[in-house]
Design a protein around this motif. Structure first.
Motif, PDB file in Angstrom:
ATOM      1  N   VAL B 353      -2.928  11.096  59.022  1.00  0.00           N
ATOM      2  CA  VAL B 353      -1.498  11.172  58.696  1.00  0.00           C
ATOM      3  C   VAL B 353      -1.225  10.425  57.395  1.00  0.00           C
ATOM      4  N   VAL B 354      -0.428  11.064  56.542  1.00  0.00           N
ATOM      5  CA  VAL B 354      -0.074  10.494  55.233  1.00  0.00           C
ATOM      6  C   VAL B 354       1.399  10.795  54.963  1.00  0.00           C
ATOM      7  N   PRO B 355       1.995  10.130  53.977  1.00  0.00           N
ATOM      8  CA  PRO B 355       3.343  10.560  53.586  1.00  0.00           C
ATOM      9  C   PRO B 355       3.283  12.050  53.227  1.00  0.00           C
ATOM     10  N   ARG B 356       4.312  12.758  53.634  1.00  0.00           N
ATOM     11  CA  ARG B 356       4.349  14.230  53.575  1.00  0.00           C
ATOM     12  C   ARG B 356       3.858  14.827  52.245  1.00  0.00           C
ATOM     13  N   GLU B 358       1.804  13.766  50.162  1.00  0.00           N
ATOM     14  CA  GLU B 358       0.397  13.484  49.845  1.00  0.00           C
ATOM     15  C   GLU B 358      -0.549  14.454  50.558  1.00  0.00           C
ATOM     16  N   HIS B 382       0.856  19.180  61.756  1.00  0.00           N
ATOM     17  CA  HIS B 382       2.289  19.040  61.577  1.00  0.00           C
ATOM     18  C   HIS B 382       2.563  18.609  60.139  1.00  0.00           C
ATOM     19  N   ASP B 385       5.386  16.288  58.990  1.00  0.00           N
ATOM     20  CA  ASP B 385       5.188  14.856  59.220  1.00  0.00           C
ATOM     21  C   ASP B 385       4.012  14.297  58.437  1.00  0.00           C
ATOM     22  N   ASN B 387       1.039  15.061  59.041  1.00  0.00           N
ATOM     23  CA  ASN B 387       0.045  14.825  60.105  1.00  0.00           C
ATOM     24  C   ASN B 387      -0.928  16.004  60.176  1.00  0.00           C
ATOM     25  N   GLY B 421      -1.218   5.852  51.511  1.00  0.00           N
ATOM     26  CA  GLY B 421      -0.055   5.289  52.217  1.00  0.00           C
ATOM     27  C   GLY B 421      -0.009   5.694  53.676  1.00  0.00           C
ATOM     28  N   GLY B 422      -1.076   6.309  54.166  1.00  0.00           N
ATOM     29  CA  GLY B 422      -1.087   6.783  55.549  1.00  0.00           C
ATOM     30  C   GLY B 422      -1.907   5.909  56.457  1.00  0.00           C
ATOM     31  N   THR B 423      -2.291   6.481  57.595  1.00  0.00           N
ATOM     32  CA  THR B 423      -3.094   5.720  58.539  1.00  0.00           C
ATOM     33  C   THR B 423      -4.009   6.665  59.328  1.00  0.00           C
ATOM     34  N   ILE B 424      -4.752   6.105  60.271  1.00  0.00           N
ATOM     35  CA  ILE B 424      -5.863   6.868  60.855  1.00  0.00           C
ATOM     36  C   ILE B 424      -5.492   7.634  62.123  1.00  0.00           C
ATOM     37  N   SER B 425      -4.313   7.373  62.680  1.00  0.00           N
ATOM     38  CA  SER B 425      -3.853   8.233  63.770  1.00  0.00           C
ATOM     39  C   SER B 425      -2.348   8.395  63.741  1.00  0.00           C
ATOM     40  N   GLY B 426      -1.913   9.640  63.796  1.00  0.00           N
ATOM     41  CA  GLY B 426      -0.480   9.939  63.798  1.00  0.00           C
ATOM     42  C   GLY B 426       0.089  10.060  65.192  1.00  0.00           C
ATOM     43  N   GLU B 427      -0.706  10.658  66.115  1.00  0.00           N
ATOM     44  CA  GLU B 427      -0.150  10.899  67.445  1.00  0.00           C
ATOM     45  C   GLU B 427      -1.187  10.948  68.555  1.00  0.00           C
TER      46      GLU B 427
END
Lengths: 469, 469
Positions: B353-356, B358, B382, B385, B387, B421-427
């Motif tokens: 997941v990253v800012p949309r 990106e 998604h 998001d 994601n 600017g994201g991370t390794i898990s969105g959901e």
């Protein structure tokens, strides 16, 4: 808590960190100006800081906090001082840390609909800056013209738009925080979704400055709703105004504002603002209903649906505000109720909140309790959220009744909130003044967890001590 | 962690609590059926529980947990077992606690637009029940037909609607939780706003069953959007599909779905579902865009705005789904990509997941990394998001490369997310399989806080041990 006194050596160290010009002591400025750093908008409370610091950035704050941690000196962050629960009052003295120099809007990221901003930016300044780009930051507390975003985050502030758009917590993606040990962290990521470990961002929001000092924040933004309709609906019975609120939602309409105002609330505010308003004698309360969106025709359709709901109630002539000037005036009246009450009388404001449909029961209960204990209250607030601000007017109460005797009726009001599925603060926080009542809302098991979390973040208990629990 | 083995005395005590019929051991059922309690939808992992319990209510769960706490026995709550990060796997064995008997929708409160529900209710069952009253519970993970709400809460699950309506965390008002000591608490209040102490509700959501077992939850609901429009937009270049996503938002439109699918994702899913779909040879990716609301005319206006945005890109013929059957089929294809990939090949799914905005950079990066390390990936997710689900296909990799060698490219993918600017898990959560990578997203200071919080809640470390950090 065994706090240590502030030593001249520490003051000298602070001067090294922030520069002498940004270290304020009682000896260096007028007594009255210094006293202001020990007050906020909560009743008439005052606690003197030992020193007031105005750091420029997170690195300076980290150094200050590290010293306070090592030397067991209390430190309390302060934004604009508009809080209503005494959250920024340095009740154990020590350092008051102003965030007013961290006041930059660092980046408005139009591609990602995000903004990176420092905590000392005024809420309205952020709103204006993003609106220029067609973007919207919805949380808008009544004090939006002066309150800081850092304070908004600390209390998870709401405002009239919360009913449709949510509160401050719903817009934070990520925060830079100086922990009570001096470490600097980012709490999350700049993403709309995040399932990576515990939600430190949401733990920090609303923690009232007890877990760290916010030094930077990334908010998400949404497209600015270009159109709005505002209507002022007079009711002949308070309870019907409250009932109409949940009926509107059941009809499938989500207004962008749904404010409840007792007759006195409007009258006091209009008088305070020198606005000439004549309410028919039989009107007891008003709803201020705002609809917003991108398409005006669509809003008129929705307004018709609202009218259809209102037909069931005993309402007076509905005022539909057409012009920007009319809308501004109505919102100005709503926003200034708090100021007007403060101007009129010493008062205590309770930030009661219940599930939306329980509002009529809460309102009736508050009035009944007032009658039994002999106080008048002016009630208004965010009815769409079930958030009713109850302003208890001092009237003829002597000091003893005001400071001690009122605890009983306030306890009864809060017990009623909890019985109705609500709680004792919707958006003002617990801070200092509601601390004595927190046991009504939260059993010991919850408080024990919170104290445990506090200890993990702040082993020396230096950060904004004496608040919440 | 010094866990103790499960004794016959403890099993007997569990039988006393839940009744013998609800205590499942390897001796009492078929081996294959028992093995299922040690699996979820994550790769081909398996860990055998010592005993499986099916309690009926919070009181029984409290008694079970208290015994586990006293005897240092690991306990892992399990919903429907549809998790994608191994969150429900009993990696330290001990007790697996099924929530399938806590499956009541206790109350749909139409006056307050709230629902009180137990954790073993299937997501779709809740959606259907509230829709009958004209109400909407938006979070809808791909597995909504089988996944439990308790699992949704534990991972803060999202789904296609999240882009407009938010994820599970945005709908929880209050939760009843059995803490790892056996105490039962409610985390908050049944109100839209709450500024009363630390936000234990949001701390619990997404904590992957490591801080307590959810036994009841109050969700807020919204009016059901009665109308929708769905369009399938084919793109000749993947990056343009990703770029069009953030352009749409900048145009002031907030779709209720904005899904990205690579060509292969659609093809595999259609084949898996036996749906005949012919994609022109030059189409590389699709966006599935949904608009929803109460007014169809309004939606057509918005659709025109979307078309105006899409004109800037090299798109094929846009399919506008008119009928309910067409819409269902398109969503069915989207929802079954995961199943199709699983059916086709062993795979690892990364929940990036990253800012949309990106997303194009992330997508390009993932493909480039795949090329360098020699793997094929099927990407979808998604896009609204930011994601992106990256499915790495096993292909010809041997065990060593698959189990060990792939760590390097996965690390590179996650590092790219964080850089953007994201991370390794969105959901999907961290669970077991992403645990080794958490240091990429979270520095030691954050992890230390999380471990400290874990210790406050769970001093013996018994609850879902071996997950997240």
């Amino acid at each position: 808590m065994d706090f240590q006194p502030l030593t001249p050596e520490l003051v000298a160290a602070f001067e090294q960190i922030v520069g002498e010009a940004y270290v304020i002591t009682a000896q260096r400025i007028e007594a009255e100006a210094y006293a202001d750093y020990g007050r906020d908008h909560t009743e008439d409370l005052h606690f003197a800081p030992d020193v007031v610091l105005r750091p420029a950035n997170a690195e300076q704050i980290s150094k200050i906090v590290r010293l306070c941690h090592e030397h067991y000196v209390p430190i309390t962050a302060r934004g604009a001082g508009t809080g209503l629960s005494g959250g920024a009052l340095p009740v154990h003295h020590g350092v008051v840390l102003l965030t007013d120099r961290l006041n930059r809007i660092i980046e408005i990221d139009e591609r990602n609909l995000q903004v990176t901003v420092e905590p000392g930016v005024v809420n309205q300044a952020l709103q204006d800056a993003v609106r220029e780009r067609g973007l919207f930051y919805p949380p808008d507390p009544a004090s939006k013209g002066s309150c800081f975003l850092g304070g908004n985050l600390s209390q998870s502030s709401g405002g009239p738009k919360a009913v449709k758009y949510g509160v401050t917590k719903d817009y934070v993606l990520n925060m830079q925080v100086v922990l009570p040990t001096g470490d600097i962290i980012w709490t999350g990521a700049n993403t709309l979704k995040n399932a990576t470990g515990y939600n430190l961002t949401q733990l920090m929001v609303g923690s009232e400055g007890t877990l760290g000092i916010i030094t930077c924040v990334v908010f998400r933004l949404i497209p600015y709703p270009q159109q709005s309709i505002l209507m002022l609906v007079p009711f002949r019975r308070e309870e019907q105004a409250a009932e109409a609120v949940s009926e509107t939602f059941r009809a499938g309409i989500v207004p962008s504002g749904m404010e409840f105002m007792e007759r006195e609330a409007i009258e006091w505010s209009a008088r305070y603002l020198n606005i000439d308003i004549k309410l028919p004698a039989d009107i007891r309360a008003h709803l201020l209903i705002e609809l917003d969106g991108q398409d005006l025709d669509q809003l008129y359709k929705e307004a018709e649906q609202v009218y259809a709901v209102l037909e069931k109630y005993d309402v007076g002539d509905i005022l539909l505000a057409d012009t920007a000037a009319q809308k501004d005036e109505l919102w100005k009246i709503r926003r200034n109720i708090g100021n007007a009450v403060r101007y009129n009388s010493v008062y205590k404001e309770e930030d009661t909140v219940v599930p939306r449909a329980e509002l009529p029961t809460l309102l009736k209960g508050v009035k009944e309790i007032g009658q039994r204990y002999g106080f008048k209250s002016v009630c208004y607030g965010h009815a769409g959220d079930g958030n009713l601000h109850v302003n208890i007017i001092r009237g003829d109460f002597d000091d003893d009744m005001w400071n001690v005797g009122l605890r009983k009726p306030i306890t009864e009001i809060f017990e009623l909130c909890v019985k109705l599925g609500g709680t004792i603060s919707g958006e003002h926080g617990i801070g200092l003044v509601q601390k004595q009542y927190i046991g009504i809302a939260l059993p010991e098991a919850n408080l024990a967890l919170m104290r445990g979390i506090k200890k993990v973040f702040d082993p020396h208990g230096i950060m904004n001590p004496g608040k919440i629990f």
